[in-house]
Design an enzyme around this catalytic site. Structure first.
Site, PDB file in Angstrom:
ATOM      1  N   LYS B  79      -1.708  12.829  -2.383  1.00  0.00           N
ATOM      2  CA  LYS B  79      -1.291  13.018  -0.992  1.00  0.00           C
ATOM      3  C   LYS B  79      -0.190  14.075  -0.961  1.00  0.00           C
ATOM      4  CE  LYS B  79       0.114  10.196   3.045  1.00  0.00           C
ATOM      5  NZ  LYS B  79       0.450   8.828   3.498  1.00  0.00           N
ATOM      6  N   SER B 154      -2.189   7.308   7.444  1.00  0.00           N
ATOM      7  CA  SER B 154      -1.931   8.722   7.273  1.00  0.00           C
ATOM      8  C   SER B 154      -2.542   9.315   5.995  1.00  0.00           C
ATOM      9  CB  SER B 154      -0.426   8.969   7.260  1.00  0.00           C
ATOM     10  OG  SER B 154       0.173   8.325   6.152  1.00  0.00           O
ATOM     11  N   SER B 178      -0.872   2.978   5.829  1.00  0.00           N
ATOM     12  CA  SER B 178      -1.383   4.324   5.577  1.00  0.00           C
ATOM     13  C   SER B 178      -2.280   4.479   4.353  1.00  0.00           C
ATOM     14  CB  SER B 178      -0.230   5.314   5.478  1.00  0.00           C
ATOM     15  OG  SER B 178       0.250   5.617   6.751  1.00  0.00           O
TER      16      SER B 178
END
Lengths: 477, 480
Positions: B79, B154, B178
């Site tokens: 990420k 996310s 997330s």
């Protein structure tokens, strides 16, 4: 001025702690390095970096709190103080607001009237210092040096208990000594390792309510503090007398001009949006930790003065001066422990050391000569291997660069000539060369012998003991 | 079997016996990215050269016998909020469009030590604020199961990359769901460990007291394997916990006999999609058949979790994001007058709408006069929620429920109504407030073919129970 006014003063004192590394990372705190060489992701506020508390900072803060009679907060926290400024890389400062490490303390000071009064300490908290902004006039830009960012500070907040500049200085001296004795900081105002902001208000004598206060910043010496207090007191009284009111604001002292100017008023005070820093776990001070710090507390000045009086046969005046600077007291004790006779050690510190410090404008903390070398020097004079003027000469070199006096005297050939035959030969030559003085002496002019001693010392290049020369002259004449 | 279809455990085994090399693995995944990523936009940065160089070096170490672990030579996607030295790290924000970190996050270092090959950085909601990966400054990621739908967020880029075979596994971060929610939307496994299990050092913070790094994988075995490598005590993270029970792969056993599972009635109420509900209850039944004891109970306080979460997360974020000011790195406005104006313009232009909304919300709840009424109250709610979970875990080993009320919404549907988007986090955020571990495992799909996720929540440090239950459930599914 018809009315009588009283000045009410409280101090916020920042002290830079003498830890080897910064408060939340392992970077060095050493002074004077090239800009941005003592930095890492943590103290430059890089994204993703996290603070970890330096335990030494906590120990120093607690030690100062214990020495100033504070309650130690057993469950303390760090809070973030949010404000934007380029010297503050995260745009928040990690400090303590809600649960500071020490609270409700106080120290005793002597008043001008010879009495004793207590100045209360509201709290002591730990926080990080900011970086340094340097404006480049040539390029018209500002540069930031983050070497100082993250250097540990404690802020000691007093109660508004002081009533004059003298009391303020006495309080600061007291704090300085306590902290110096703890080894927690060198507390130098000029270099900024101790900084004091003065909160001051005036009120009519007898009034119960405090007046509106101002906060004065940029005070870099005791003299500046004294002048700023006098100046601000007068400024506020003038305002009141002329029917105006004092505005609550932060002012900056310009010591060169001897006046202050407003930096920001209460109206544009920022909302710092303090909240507990989620990156640092709460601090719990255990019983063991507290006991450990207590056990390590040093002998403070009052106790030391008492002990010196009992142990060493030196005057009160000497005790006062020597214990007034921790490095002097350390030197004194270590030299005595090495066999130096207390009064002789004290004489060297009170005499030549203080003289040279004054001459070179240096602090006691800058003294470089070791107790070993001072003890050796005293030994040399006691054994009459060098005379006092040679000793002073040697001491001056020692003061500069901590040389070994025994080696130095040997190498430079400064030893007193104790060979009676050689000395006698020179004395006879001096007598022969100065018939007028000999005549004067024989005619009862005692002073004339001084000239002859001087001539002999000169011929010996100072390497004789003046007492012995005097004795010998008298015998030969 | 194609390399891109393999799990991490399968691929590393193949590399170990010489059926494939780390370089072949990296090349296979990189060409998959080249073919597919135009469709899905999983990555912000693909480090082709870096990945191949790492693969070569890792292969040499594998052959020399110095790298033997189950992740050696396996390509991973990170990420874009995990700092990687020398590799662009943007948090999917314009304000960090040019930010190249000077150091590598502790969790990433652990992966590298285990021989992971880093492919690049995945797309995300800007600064992890969002539930759809649509708030990214670099365009939305699309759900590989149906590109008209969002992948969740996310960590949407990470979940989508796993689903699309654009990596073998991925790393995400979970502040309010997330990892779990995009895993659910994309049909992969995702786990948020107990707070303090994985070091946050080098994770660009959103809500510091809630953030935790975790894996997104193709199955439960990979999930346990990756978490075992990620977890470590780190002296650079004061909130890191020293654990001696991080041998998570030891929990990969088919055994739920006597395991007490509680389903909160609160998690099956209004707002929950019927198909999701059915799938979740069927999963519970499957576990019951395997010997687990399943009961319904009232967890309470669930309704308070959302306001408490958005108060605390926004407060921390408003402070955490102050460092992005245009001074030291990142975006700086082209024209400005003076310092204050430079801050204002750089931040106004550099941050997106959702981030600015949360900064304002956070600044408000911390401001003097409102601190007690909002921030302090939210902390009290947080403590009460923790207490409610403590009481539940006195009775149950695992709490079971859905990950999200619905399957993945269509692109563009969520951002118009932020409150509605926040409400979608209802089943995941309480886990972060209480610091608990939670796992999302696929449990079927809806009529449109969109994946449904089953969430299991454990008490602090009880990841192994979750892994055991998830592994057992996964085996039942495979037998269907």
């Amino acid at each position: 001025m018809s009315k009588q006014y009283e000045t009410v003063i409280g101090l916020e004192v920042h002290v830079e702690l003498a830890t080897r590394t910064k408060i939340f990372c392992g970077c060095s705190t050493a002074f004077g390095a090239e800009p941005n060489t003592q930095t890492c992701p943590v103290c430059t506020g890089m994204p993703g970096s996290l603070p970890v508390l330096n335990k030494q900072v906590l120990e120093y803060a607690i030690a100062v709190g214990l020495a100033t009679n504070c309650d130690i907060t057993r469950y303390a926290k760090f809070d973030r103080k949010n404000y934007f400024y380029p010297d503050n890389p995260q745009n928040y400062q990690i400090s303590q607001l809600y649960l500071p490490i020490c609270r409700n303390g106080g120290v005793e000071i002597e008043t001008a009237q010879g009495g004793v009064k207590t100045v209360g300490i509201h709290e002591i908290h730990m926080e990080e210092d900011a970086g340094k902004l340097i404006h480049d006039e040539w390029e018209d830009c500002s540069l930031v040096d983050y070497n100082r960012s993250g250097v540990p500070l404690i802020e000691i907040v007093s109660e508004p208990d002081m009533r004059s500049a003298e009391e303020v200085i006495a309080y600061l001296e007291k704090l300085r000594l306590v902290i110096q004795y703890l080894g927690a900081s060198d507390c130098k105002l000029q270099e900024g390792s101790m900084r004091a902001d003065v909160n001051l208000s005036v009120r009519e004598v007898g009034a119960k309510e405090f007046g509106t206060r101002t906060e004065m910043k940029n005070l870099n010496s005791f003299k500046a503090i004294t002048r700023a207090i006098e100046g601000e007191r007068e400024r506020q009284i003038d305002l009141i007398e002329s029917g105006e009111s004092v505005v609550q604001e932060t002012r900056r002292w310009d010591d060169g001009k001897g006046e202050s100017y407003a930096m920001r008023s209460k109206e544009d005070a920022q909302d710092y949006r303090y909240f507990p820093d989620p990156d640092l776990t709460p601090i719990s001070v255990s019983e063991e930790m507290l006991a450990g710090i207590l056990a390590k507390q040093p002998e403070f000045r009052t106790e030391k003065m008492k002990r010196y009086k009992e142990e060493f046969d030196i005057p009160d005046y000497d005790i006062d001066i020597i214990t007034g600077e921790k490095p002097l007291a350390d030197l004194f004790e270590a030299t005595v422990a090495l066999g130096g006779q207390p009064k002789k050690v004290s004489n060297w510190l009170m005499g030549e050391t203080l003289r040279l410090m004054k001459e070179r404008e240096t602090d006691a903390s800058d003294l470089c000569f070791s107790p070993e070398n001072l003890a050796k020097l005293i030994g040399l004079t006691e054994r009459k291997e060098i005379n006092s003027s040679v000793a002073k000469e040697v001491f001056e070199v020692m003061f500069e660069q901590d040389i070994d006096p025994e080696t130095y005297v040997e190498e430079k050939g400064l030893k007193t000539v104790n060979d009676e035959g050689a000395l006698k030969k020179i004395v006879e030559e001096v007598i022969a060369a100065n018939p007028q003085s000999v005549e004067d002496y024989r005619n009862g002019k005692e002073k004339a012998i001084g000239f002859l001693v001087g001539q002999t010392m000169k011929a010996m290049k100072g390497k004789a003991d003046p007492g012995t020369v005097n004795q010998m002259l008298k015998e030969l004449l | 079997m194609k390399i891109t279809d393999m799990t991490a455990v399968q691929l590393s085994a193949a590399i170990k016996v010489g059926k494939a090399t780390a370089v072949e693995a990296a090349e296979a995944v990189l060409s998959q990215i080249e073919r597919e990523d135009k469709k899905y936009n999983c990555y912000v940065t693909v480090d082709r050269e870096g990945a191949l160089a790492q693969a070569k070096s890792v292969q040499e170490q594998i052959e020399a016998g110095t790298l033997t672990g189950p992740l050696a030579g396996v390509p991973v996607a990170l990420k874009d909020n995990l700092c990687t030295e020398g590799l662009l790290t943007t948090c999917s924000s314009k304000i960090l469009h040019n930010f190249v970190p000077t150091y590598t996050a502790a969790a990433v270092k652990n992966l590298k030590k285990a021989g992971a090959v880093i492919l690049g950085k995945t797309n995300m909601d800007e600064f992890a604020m969002g539930s759809t990966t649509e708030t990214s400054a670099y365009g939305p990621t699309k759900n590989p199961r149906n590109p008209e739908h969002v992948p969740g967020g996310s960590s949407g880029g990470s979940a989508a990359a796993v689903a699309a075979g654009e990596c073998i596994y991925a790393i995400g971060s979970d502040t309010g769901g997330s990892i779990r929610q995009p895993a659910s939307y994309c049909g992969v496994v995702g786990m948020k460990p107990t707070y303090g299990t994985v070091s946050r050092y080098g994770l660009i913070a959103y809500g510091s007291s809630l953030d935790q790094i975790g894996p997104l994988t193709k199955d439960v075995s990979d999930c346990a394997t990756v978490l075992e490598v990620l977890a470590s005590h780190d002296e650079k993270d004061s909130t890191s916990v020293a654990r001696d029970d991080t041998d998570f792969t030891s929990a990969l056993t088919e055994d739920v006999a006597g395991l007490r599972i509680g389903i909160p009635n609160d998690y099956l109420g209004e707002g929950l999609d019927g198909e999701v509900k059915t799938a979740v209850l069927q999963a519970a039944e499957a576990l019951e058949k395997k010997g687990a004891i399943v009961e319904r109970f009232d967890l309470s306080l669930v309704d308070y979790a959302i306001p408490a979460y958005y108060t605390i997360a926004a407060a921390e974020a408003s402070s955490n994001l102050e460092r992005f000011d245009g001074i030291k790195y990142g975006y700086r406005a082209k024209e400005y007058e003076g310092l204050h104006n430079m801050y204002k313009k750089s931040r106004s232009e550099g941050f997106g709408e959702e981030v600015k909304r949360r900064i304002m919300l956070g600044s408000f709840v911390l401001s003097s006069g409102y601190y007690d009424a909002y921030y302090l109250k939210a902390l009290k709610v947080k403590a009460l929620i923790k207490k409610a979970f403590d009481e539940a875990f006195a009775k149950y080993d695992i709490i079971l429920g859905p990950v999200a009320p619905t399957t993945a919404p269509k692109l563009g549907e969520s951002l118009t109504d932020p409150i509605q988007m926040y409400l979608g986090d209802i089943y995941t955020i309480a886990v972060n407030l209480a610091g608990l571990p939670g796992i999302s495992v696929p449990c079927g799909q809806d009529g449109k073919g969109l994946p449904i996720g089953l969430q299991m929540i454990g008490d602090c440090f009880q990841e192994k129970k979750l892994i055991r239950a998830a592994y057992t459930y996964e085996l039942c599914e495979k037998k269907f």
